[in-house]
Write a protein that holds these residues in place. Structure first.
Motif, short mmCIF file in Angstrom:
data_model
loop_
_atom_site.label_atom_id
_atom_site.label_comp_id
_atom_site.label_asym_id
_atom_site.label_seq_id
_atom_site.Cartn_x
_atom_site.Cartn_y
_atom_site.Cartn_z
N PHE A 1 -7.84 12.39 8.16
CA PHE A 1 -7.25 11.96 6.95
C PHE A 1 -6.26 12.74 6.31
O PHE A 1 -6.77 13.76 6.04
CB PHE A 1 -8.49 11.45 6.13
N PHE A 2 -5.18 12.26 5.65
CA PHE A 2 -4.57 12.87 4.83
C PHE A 2 -4.30 12.15 3.39
O PHE A 2 -3.63 11.06 3.52
CB PHE A 2 -3.06 13.09 5.27
N PRO A 3 -4.68 12.83 2.56
CA PRO A 3 -4.55 12.12 0.96
C PRO A 3 -3.11 12.37 0.48
O PRO A 3 -2.61 13.34 0.96
CB PRO A 3 -5.44 12.66 0.03
N MET A 4 -2.65 11.48 -0.10
CA MET A 4 -1.24 11.41 -0.69
C MET A 4 -0.88 10.71 -1.77
O MET A 4 -1.69 9.78 -2.02
CB MET A 4 -0.19 11.04 0.54
N ASP B 1 -4.50 1.94 0.69
CA ASP B 1 -4.53 2.08 -0.89
C ASP B 1 -6.13 2.35 -1.29
O ASP B 1 -6.83 1.60 -1.16
CB ASP B 1 -4.39 0.56 -1.67
N VAL B 2 -6.26 3.80 -1.21
CA VAL B 2 -7.67 4.41 -1.61
C VAL B 2 -8.00 4.03 -2.93
O VAL B 2 -9.26 4.03 -3.02
CB VAL B 2 -7.80 5.93 -1.31
N ALA C 1 -3.59 7.69 6.48
CA ALA C 1 -3.09 8.26 5.08
C ALA C 1 -3.54 7.51 3.99
O ALA C 1 -3.38 6.16 3.81
CB ALA C 1 -1.48 7.98 5.30
N GLY C 2 -4.39 8.20 3.15
CA GLY C 2 -4.71 7.44 1.86
C GLY C 2 -3.74 7.73 0.81
O GLY C 2 -3.59 8.75 0.28
N VAL D 1 0.77 -1.14 -0.23
CA VAL D 1 -0.06 0.17 -0.07
C VAL D 1 0.88 1.28 -0.12
O VAL D 1 0.39 2.45 -0.12
CB VAL D 1 -0.80 -0.08 1.42
N GLY D 2 2.23 1.16 0.05
CA GLY D 2 3.16 2.20 0.03
C GLY D 2 3.80 2.52 1.36
O GLY D 2 4.27 3.64 1.51
N LYS D 3 3.84 1.67 2.42
CA LYS D 3 4.53 2.35 3.57
C LYS D 3 5.98 2.23 3.25
O LYS D 3 6.28 3.24 3.90
CB LYS D 3 4.11 1.01 4.81
N SER D 4 6.60 1.34 2.77
CA SER D 4 8.00 1.43 2.57
C SER D 4 8.48 2.57 1.89
O SER D 4 9.31 3.53 2.17
CB SER D 4 8.86 0.29 2.05
N THR D 5 7.59 3.13 0.61
CA THR D 5 7.79 4.26 -0.09
C THR D 5 7.57 5.43 0.87
O THR D 5 8.35 6.51 0.60
CB THR D 5 6.81 4.37 -1.07
#
Length: 421
Positions: free
Chosen positions: A305-308, A244-245, A279-280, A168-172
């Motif tokens: 909530f924070f989109p990114m 992962d929205v 975090a979306g 979902v992008g945690k490492s990124t």
């Protein structure tokens, strides 16, 4: 390889034996006893170390022993104390007694912890001289050092923990907001171990972020890697739930959110109550309406909530500032309180074990055998000392509780005598 659990055997040093010696010098009559005391055995000491973050060293070496104390000598010479053995562990390591499961220490601070104490040195015969006993021919043996089996568990020290499904992008996110460089690829379980990164928000303002890998449905029951690494979330002051929205892998984002929260709840209910920011990620792969709908649901549930888009660092600055702001209101990283041991006389090994066979009372105790080795059965004063020891240590009382009668035979290993009231 990231190793966060290990079982080791440690043994503190034995105390040295006291010496039996008499002063011998020309023109000095009846110099008297001058046997020195034995030295103390070395302790096993643990110390937190910042330059290591894994227990891999304990995978190959599992036995650790401190030095024994030296025996006492003539002329009241004391034996040299054994050197302590210092074992360095990563900061955040918990030390358990493997036999009882009792938490002995949380190595989060700088204070050293003595896990096993060395035995005291035995007294030399100079201690036992009295006006009526001027030539004692016995001394005390050294006490054996403690030898527990320990279980080490590492729980990383991090302010913010990233949780969420794989990919979902945690490492990124960690890689773009800190100097950490985790492995990143487009498949599940790219990250096989927790990754720590220091996030610098402004001058003098920073915090530690941890990417906790492998949490999927069933993680609390051992599915995937989550069971191995969920323990590292327990110290985090704040959780950032990365979702992962876009549902790029065919899953529903809201269902993913509920599944991960359920796994945290089942693993440790305290985690479900931990402050959380959502975090979306991957907002560029879905239309704005879907992101707004998810954001509205999170706000309805009471989450910020924070989109990114973590891959291009879009929206990450706002998320980092929000984390730093909330951390200022939260208590420090949790430290686990050691459990106070409750040990009965039987568990301590001091209470003798009495067995009766053919009218002979057999006495067994761990501490009794080394004492017997120092008793001179041909010396009256030595026997008197040993008799007093049996009375003060509870052996005589234990024999009476077992039903011994005057004239019965008592056997202490290879030493037999008739019981006299």
């Amino acid at each position: 390889m990231f190793i966060d659990k290990a079982i080791i055997q440690v043994r503190a040093g034995n105390g040295g034996n006291g010496a039996v010696s008499f002063h011998r010098e020309k023109y000095v009559a009846s110099g008297g006893p001058d046997g020195g005391d034995g030295g103390r055995g070395g302790n096993i000491v643990f110390l937190a170390e910042d330059n290591c973050n894994t227990l891999s060293d304990f995978r190959y070496k599992r036995k650790y022993a401190a030095e024994h104390g030296q025996n006492g000598g003539a002329k009241r010479c004391f034996g040299k104390a054994g050197a302590d053995l210092v074992i360095k562990v990563p900061r955040g390591t918990l030390i358990y007694d493997n036999a009882t499961g009792r938490l002995m220490a949380d190595m989060s601070g700088d204070e050293p912890f003595i896990a096993a104490r060395g035995g005291r040195g035995g007294w030399g015969n100079a201690h036992f001289a009295t006006p009526t006993r001027q030539t004692p021919r016995f001394a005390k043996p050294g006490i054996p050092g403690e030898a527990p089996e320990l279980r080490l568990e590492l729980k990383l020290l991090a302010d913010v923990g990233l949780v969420g499904f794989p990919n979902v992008g945690k490492s990124t996110l960690v890689s773009v907001v800190s100097e950490a460089k985790p492995a990143i690829a487009d498949y599940h379980f790219t990250t096989l171990s927790p990754v720590l990164g220091v996030v610098r928000v402004a001058e003098g303002v920073s915090f530690v972020m941890a990417d906790i890998p492998g949490i999927i449905e069933g993680a609390s029951e051992g599915v995937g890697l989550g069971h191995d690494f969920l323990r590292h979330v327990e110290r985090c002051r704040l959780l950032v739930h990365v979702v992962d929205v876009a549902g790029s892998e065919g899953r529903d984002p809201l269902e993913d959110f509920d599944v991960i929260n359920r796994e945290l709840q089942e693993f440790n209910p305290d985690l479900a109550a931990r402050p959380m920011i959502v975090a979306g990620n991957k907002c560029d792969l879905v239309d704005d309406a879907a992101v707004e709908a998810f954001a509205a649901e999170m706000e309805k549930r009471g989450y910020r909530f924070f989109p990114m888009m973590a891959a291009i660092a879009h929206g990450t600055e706002e998320l980092v500032k929000a984390c730093a702001e909330q951390l200022q209101t939260l208590p420090p990283i949790r430290e686990f309180e050691p459990e106070v041991p409750v040990v009965t006389l039987e568990e301590s090994g001091r209470k003798p074990v009495i067995t009766v066979e053919d009218d002979v009372y057999f006495v067994e105790a761990d501490w009794l055998l080394p004492v017997l080795r120092t008793v001179d059965i041909d010396d009256y004063e030595s026997l008197q000392y040993f008799q007093r020891l049996l009375q003060t240590s509870g052996v005589i009382d234990a024999l009476r509780e077992a039903g011994v009668q005057e004239g019965d035979t008592v056997s202490l290993y290879d030493f037999d005598f008739e019981f006299v009231n």
